[in-house]
Design a protein around this motif. Structure first.
Motif, PDB file in Angstrom:
ATOM      1  N   THR A   1       0.806  -1.225   0.000  1.00 14.02           N
ATOM      2  CA  THR A   1       0.000   0.000   0.000  1.00 14.02           C
ATOM      3  C   THR A   1       0.836   1.271   0.000  1.00 14.02           C
ATOM      4  OG1 THR A   1      -0.142  -0.043   2.421  1.00 14.02           O
ATOM      5  CG2 THR A   1      -1.883  -1.146   1.179  1.00 14.02           C
ATOM      6  N   GLY A   2       2.096   1.205   0.444  1.00 15.29           N
ATOM      7  CA  GLY A   2       2.961   2.378   0.470  1.00 15.29           C
ATOM      8  C   GLY A   2       2.801   3.257   1.691  1.00 15.29           C
ATOM      9  N   ILE A   3       1.864   2.957   2.584  1.00 15.95           N
ATOM     10  CA  ILE A   3       1.663   3.776   3.793  1.00 15.95           C
ATOM     11  C   ILE A   3       1.795   2.926   5.052  1.00 15.95           C
ATOM     12  CG2 ILE A   3       0.247   5.562   2.696  1.00 15.95           C
ATOM     13  CD1 ILE A   3      -2.221   4.063   3.629  1.00 15.95           C
ATOM     14  N   CYS A   4       2.503   1.823   4.970  1.00 13.98           N
ATOM     15  CA  CYS A   4       2.660   0.943   6.132  1.00 13.98           C
ATOM     16  C   CYS A   4       3.431   1.634   7.250  1.00 13.98           C
ATOM     17  CB  CYS A   4       3.374  -0.347   5.727  1.00 13.98           C
ATOM     18  SG  CYS A   4       2.424  -1.347   4.557  1.00 13.98           S
ATOM     19  N   HIS A   5       4.416   2.460   6.891  1.00 12.32           N
ATOM     20  CA  HIS A   5       5.193   3.171   7.904  1.00 12.32           C
ATOM     21  C   HIS A   5       4.303   4.139   8.685  1.00 12.32           C
ATOM     22  CE1 HIS A   5       8.574   5.082   9.876  1.00 12.32           C
ATOM     23  NE2 HIS A   5       8.142   6.260   9.449  1.00 12.32           N
ATOM     24  N   GLU A   6       3.407   4.829   7.996  1.00  9.33           N
ATOM     25  CA  GLU A   6       2.483   5.745   8.674  1.00  9.33           C
ATOM     26  C   GLU A   6       1.531   4.977   9.594  1.00  9.33           C
ATOM     27  OE1 GLU A   6       3.336   5.899   5.553  1.00  9.33           O
ATOM     28  OE2 GLU A   6       4.368   7.846   5.537  1.00  9.33           O
ATOM     29  N   PHE A   7       1.076   3.795   9.143  1.00  5.98           N
ATOM     30  CA  PHE A   7       0.236   2.962  10.001  1.00  5.98           C
ATOM     31  C   PHE A   7       0.993   2.569  11.272  1.00  5.98           C
ATOM     32  CE2 PHE A   7      -2.484   1.426   6.237  1.00  5.98           C
ATOM     33  CZ  PHE A   7      -3.450   2.358   6.531  1.00  5.98           C
ATOM     34  N   SER A   8       2.230   2.133  11.118  1.00  4.53           N
ATOM     35  CA  SER A   8       3.028   1.698  12.264  1.00  4.53           C
ATOM     36  C   SER A   8       3.273   2.842  13.235  1.00  4.53           C
ATOM     37  CB  SER A   8       4.362   1.131  11.763  1.00  4.53           C
ATOM     38  OG  SER A   8       5.193   0.770  12.845  1.00  4.53           O
ATOM     39  N   LYS A   9       3.558   4.018  12.719  1.00  6.65           N
ATOM     40  CA  LYS A   9       3.805   5.171  13.581  1.00  6.65           C
ATOM     41  C   LYS A   9       2.535   5.586  14.320  1.00  6.65           C
ATOM     42  CE  LYS A   9       6.404   9.485  13.373  1.00  6.65           C
ATOM     43  NZ  LYS A   9       7.085  10.461  12.482  1.00  6.65           N
ATOM     44  N   GLY A  10       1.396   5.557  13.624  1.00 10.80           N
ATOM     45  CA  GLY A  10       0.139   5.909  14.276  1.00 10.80           C
ATOM     46  C   GLY A  10      -0.264   4.936  15.363  1.00 10.80           C
ATOM     47  N   ILE A  11       0.064   3.664  15.175  1.00 11.78           N
ATOM     48  CA  ILE A  11      -0.269   2.646  16.178  1.00 11.78           C
ATOM     49  C   ILE A  11       0.402   2.956  17.503  1.00 11.78           C
ATOM     50  CG2 ILE A  11       0.107   0.220  16.802  1.00 11.78           C
ATOM     51  CD1 ILE A  11      -0.326  -0.415  13.789  1.00 11.78           C
ATOM     52  N   TYR A  12       1.689   3.333  17.470  1.00  9.54           N
ATOM     53  CA  TYR A  12       2.421   3.568  18.706  1.00  9.54           C
ATOM     54  C   TYR A  12       2.026   4.870  19.380  1.00  9.54           C
ATOM     55  CZ  TYR A  12       5.261  -0.412  17.429  1.00  9.54           C
ATOM     56  OH  TYR A  12       5.669  -1.679  17.117  1.00  9.54           O
TER      57      TYR A  12
END
Length: 603
Positions: free
Chosen positions: A238-249
């Motif tokens: 999807t290209g936004i996995c890093h943003e998902f990971s950062k938002g989770i924390y």
């Protein structure tokens, strides 16, 4: 022979006395004692089940954290999914069974599950569902190399959160009188399921913080250790996995608060099973009248906190100079706020002692739990603070900013100690409105005109009977008759001459002592002035605790970054100690917010 024959029925008659049925009251009392014994055993059995279940989960969590061979994160998530689904089934059964009962038969504990508490857990649940959505989006990006359990877990957690919020919103005040063993086991299972989810969230968030901490120390030259975060072995689609990971924390602190708060509310429900409520509260009003000073000061502290946290996060780890300035600013900010909070708590305690409020005799389990949680959660900060004080005493070399750690640690200990006493004293004090509700004020009963008329006719009939009797002296009837005539004449004059009646009222008023307006105003204004001060202090402490919750929850952790304690105790022991103690410190601030809200409503 005849005597022996006659003795047989006598023996039978004596034996039949023991076989006589007991009185219904005695039978009911014996049955109640047997049931209480059975229910006590079910309480002990359910608590032992919950503790063992929690220990199994903790060992599995530990094995997954230290990467034991054969135990993976997938196994941990499967283990957590099973108790969540079991709890959902139990809550569904309880809700359906409870809906068939009449609402009038339900007993409530008004101290448990207050409306503001349910609103708080609903807010945390909303952020938790957002985290589940981010986790699901993260799985979609790495679905080619991630196990299916990573997709099932957020879905199960979402279902669990939705049912649990509904259950706590409508049934958190229930006092279960059915004494069902299934209800005890279901509630204790729910308590420890939330505790396991809380421990899992704390572990995941601590891993993330530890990785960032090691990166900062490595860049500053404190240690030569570098740990990279484990990522999936495939590319994100999807290209936004890093943003998902950062938002989770960023959402993890809210998830941690949600589970610990839910476990506390469920524990109160478990303690209330079969409880006989002796103390019933009343609806408390909440208003912000007269608390402008405390609110303004608290909002100033909140604004400064956001600025200090932003400076800390943006500067720490950039360079040695920027890290030292970030730590110095953070320590000075914390010292000023903690000193102000300690002073406010001391003044509040003095004003509380001046009020001489009585103590509640029968305590609700929720009040006891609030007091115990405050003391237990404060121990997390006390552990790290005493560790920092001892490290300053035995460290060989010091950085300039580390000296600020001494007053900071001392004030953390003092502030929480004094604030706990202030909050617990008010939680255990009797509510003034409740005292007035319990006092039965006798209402004077004035005779109506109909009653006076009946009495008048009865007296006339009595005098007629007396007149008919022949008394020797012959004066009883005359006296009664004269009294009745005088009474009627006085009533007639009072009706026809209102001025005379007014003069009599003036005479009675003149007999009363004159009011002293200055003395009465002093008596009324003194408690009112103390109450206004207490409300301002409480709202100030409320906003300050919200402010002090923000920095550690979002990454401002000088216990990690100052390097002092690590140099004394070693890297691994101190990090493990901080990882255990810091979640309790974060929870303490949020629980203090709940308790101070309750104190504010009591004042």
């Amino acid at each position: 022979m005849q005597n022996t024959v006659e003795s047989i029925p006598q023996e039978k008659s004596l034996g039949s006395v023991c076989d006589l049925p007991l009185p219904p009251e005695l039978e009911l009392e014996m049955e109640q004692e047997i049931l209480e014994e059975i229910y006590k055993h079910s309480e002990v059995s359910s608590s032992q089940y919950g503790i063992n279940f929690f220990i199994i989960g903790l060992f599995l969590l530990l094995a997954c954290s230290i990467q034991v061979v054969g135990v993976s994160e997938k196994d941990l998530k499967i283990f957590l999914i099973i108790p969540m689904l079991i709890q959902v089934l139990w809550m569904l059964w309880y809700i359906l069974r409870n809906s068939t009962k009449k609402s009038g038969q339900k007993e409530k504990d008004v101290h448990a599950g207050a409306r503001w508490l349910r609103c708080g857990i609903s807010f945390f649940a909303l952020t938790t569902t957002a985290m589940d959505a981010l986790n699901l989006g993260y799985f979609v990006g790495y679905r080619d190399c991630m196990p299916l359990a990573d997709a099932v877990y957020p879905v199960a957690h979402f279902i669990h959160t939705s049912f649990q919020v509904y259950f706590l919103w409508f049934h958190s005040q229930d006092v279960i009188k059915s004494y069902k063993t299934l209800e005890r086991f279901g509630l204790i299972h729910s308590v420890f399921t939330n505790l396991l989810l809380w421990a899992s969230a704390v572990t995941t968030e601590s891993k993330h913080q530890l990785i960032e901490h090691l990166g900062r120390l490595s860049s500053l030259g404190f240690v030569n250790i570098s740990v990279d975060e484990i990522k999936p072995l495939c590319n994100c689609t999807t290209g936004i996995c890093h943003e998902f990971s950062k938002g989770i924390y960023y959402i993890y602190p809210f998830n941690i608060e949600y589970h610990i708060l839910a476990s506390a509310m469920l524990y109160v429900l478990w303690k209330n099973v079969g409880n006989h409520m002796k103390h019933h509260g009343n609806k408390r009003s909440f208003n912000l009248h007269g608390v402008a000073i405390g609110t303004i000061l608290g909002l100033v502290v909140l604004a400064v906190t956001i600025g200090a946290a932003f400076i800390y996060i943006s500067r720490i780890g950039r360079s040695k100079t920027s890290s030292e300035s970030a730590l110095t600013i953070y320590y000075w900010y914390s010292i000023i706020v903690l000193f102000a909070m300690s002073l406010a708590s001391v003044i509040g305690l003095i004003l509380y002692k001046m009020e001489n409020k009585p103590t509640v005799q029968g305590h609700s389990p929720s009040i006891k739990l609030d007091a115990n949680l405050l003391v237990c959660a404060a121990s997390g900060s006390w552990i790290t603070s005493w560790g920092a004080i001892l490290a300053l005493m035995f460290a060989g070399s010091y950085q300039m900013y580390t000296w600020f750690n001494l007053p900071y640690s001392v004030l953390v200990i003092i502030q929480k100690y004094v604030q706990n006493i202030f909050i617990i004293d008010y939680l255990y004090c009797e509510d003034e409105h409740h005292i007035l509700d319990d006092i039965e004020i006798p209402i004077p009963i004035f005779p109506s005109e109909a009653m006076l008329f009946e009495n008048h006719t009865a007296i006339e009939a009595f005098t007629e009977e007396v007149k008919e009797e022949k008394d020797k002296d012959g004066y009883i009837g005359n006296i009664l008759e004269d009294n009745i005539v005088e009474k009627n004449s006085s009533e007639y004059n009072a009706k026809n001459n209102p001025t005379d009646n007014g003069n009599e009222k003036d005479k009675t008023k003149s007999l009363q002592p004159p009011d002293n307006p200055t003395s009465s105003n002093k008596l009324q204004d003194s408690p009112r002035f103390r109450k206004v001060i207490l409300k301002n202090l409480t709202i100030f402490l409320f906003l300050c605790n919200v402010s002090l919750w923000i920095p550690p929850a979002f990454g401002c952790r000088p216990q990690y970054d100052n390097g002092l304690e690590v140099s004394v105790y070693g890297f691994s022991p101190w990090i493990i100690l901080v990882d255990i103690a810091l979640p309790f410190s974060i929870f303490y601030r949020m629980h203090s917010v709940y308790s101070l809200f309750d104190v504010y409503c009591k004042i």
